[in-house]
Motif scaffolding. Structure first.
Motif, PDB file in Angstrom:
ATOM      1  N   GLN A  38       0.830  -1.207   0.000  1.00  0.00           N
ATOM      2  CA  GLN A  38       0.000   0.000   0.000  1.00  0.00           C
ATOM      3  C   GLN A  38       0.865   1.258   0.000  1.00  0.00           C
ATOM      4  O   GLN A  38       0.564   2.213  -0.708  1.00  0.00           O
ATOM      5  N   ASP A  39       1.941   1.253   0.803  1.00  0.00           N
ATOM      6  CA  ASP A  39       2.865   2.394   0.815  1.00  0.00           C
ATOM      7  C   ASP A  39       3.491   2.601  -0.552  1.00  0.00           C
ATOM      8  O   ASP A  39       3.623   3.735  -1.025  1.00  0.00           O
ATOM      9  N   LEU A  40       3.863   1.521  -1.199  1.00  0.00           N
ATOM     10  CA  LEU A  40       4.493   1.595  -2.516  1.00  0.00           C
ATOM     11  C   LEU A  40       3.543   2.174  -3.552  1.00  0.00           C
ATOM     12  O   LEU A  40       3.941   2.976  -4.400  1.00  0.00           O
ATOM     13  N   LEU A  41       2.271   1.798  -3.478  1.00  0.00           N
ATOM     14  CA  LEU A  41       1.276   2.235  -4.463  1.00  0.00           C
ATOM     15  C   LEU A  41       0.601   3.554  -4.109  1.00  0.00           C
ATOM     16  O   LEU A  41      -0.172   4.081  -4.915  1.00  0.00           O
ATOM     17  N   SER A  42       0.891   4.109  -2.944  1.00  0.00           N
ATOM     18  CA  SER A  42       0.195   5.312  -2.478  1.00  0.00           C
ATOM     19  C   SER A  42       0.563   6.559  -3.264  1.00  0.00           C
ATOM     20  O   SER A  42      -0.218   7.514  -3.296  1.00  0.00           O
ATOM     21  N   GLY A  43       1.716   6.578  -3.875  1.00  0.00           N
ATOM     22  CA  GLY A  43       2.149   7.763  -4.601  1.00  0.00           C
ATOM     23  C   GLY A  43       2.809   8.795  -3.715  1.00  0.00           C
ATOM     24  O   GLY A  43       3.295   9.816  -4.203  1.00  0.00           O
ATOM     25  N   LYS A  57      13.131   3.430  -2.306  1.00  0.00           N
ATOM     26  CA  LYS A  57      12.062   2.879  -3.150  1.00  0.00           C
ATOM     27  C   LYS A  57      12.442   1.485  -3.657  1.00  0.00           C
ATOM     28  O   LYS A  57      11.622   0.574  -3.628  1.00  0.00           O
ATOM     29  N   THR A  58      13.676   1.319  -4.102  1.00  0.00           N
ATOM     30  CA  THR A  58      14.117   0.003  -4.577  1.00  0.00           C
ATOM     31  C   THR A  58      14.092  -1.014  -3.451  1.00  0.00           C
ATOM     32  O   THR A  58      13.647  -2.152  -3.632  1.00  0.00           O
TER      33      THR A  58
END
Length: 142
Positions: A38-43, A57-58
């Motif tokens: 969810q954190d990764l896709l939150s923008g 991010k990686t």
């Protein structure tokens, strides 16, 4: 012979324990991987541990792959040792590096996961897995 004092193992019990362990640890790790997904896709800006010169991010992408995607593979018993390999690395980094300076209570969960993943790597997924079904189809006579 008394089962509790015997050093012999029952193959059926081993396969059932491996199944239960895979399902439990897989769903338990999903509860850690899903919030990271969810954190990764939150923008939003990613605040995550940077390891070996990788960006936050990686590192988060690799953690999501291990904790979310590989957990699904473990539940199914599909590519189990491959999936567990990534989780061993992830839990090793979490328990020994990310939380390396923290008190044991903060490192305990990742080290427990690490020990279970080491066991699954050593013993494999067991008879009740997709890996076992694939293996049976490859054997002559099927």
């Amino acid at each position: 012979m008394n089962y509790f004092t015997s050093t012999k193992s029952n193959p059926l019990i081993i396969d059932i324990v491996l199944l239960v362990t895979r399902i439990f640890v897989g769903f338990a790790m999903l509860s850690h991987g899903y919030p990271k997904l969810q954190d990764l896709l939150s923008g939003e800006e990613i605040q995550f541990f940077s390891f070996l010169g990788l960006s936050g991010k990686t590192s988060l992408i690799l953690a999501v792959f291990a904790e979310f995607v590989c957990s699904i593979f473990i539940i199914l018993g599909l590519f189990t040792r491959f999936a567990v390999f990534f989780l061993i690395i992830t839990m090793g980094v979490a328990g020994l590096i990310v939380h390396g300076g923290d008190p044991f209570q903060k490192r305990e969960a990742s080290l427990l996961y690490l020990s279970v993943y080491l066991m699954l790597f050593a013993f494999g997924p067991g008879k009740y897995s997709v890996d076992a079904m694939i293996g049976r189809k490859r054997e002559p006579g099927w």
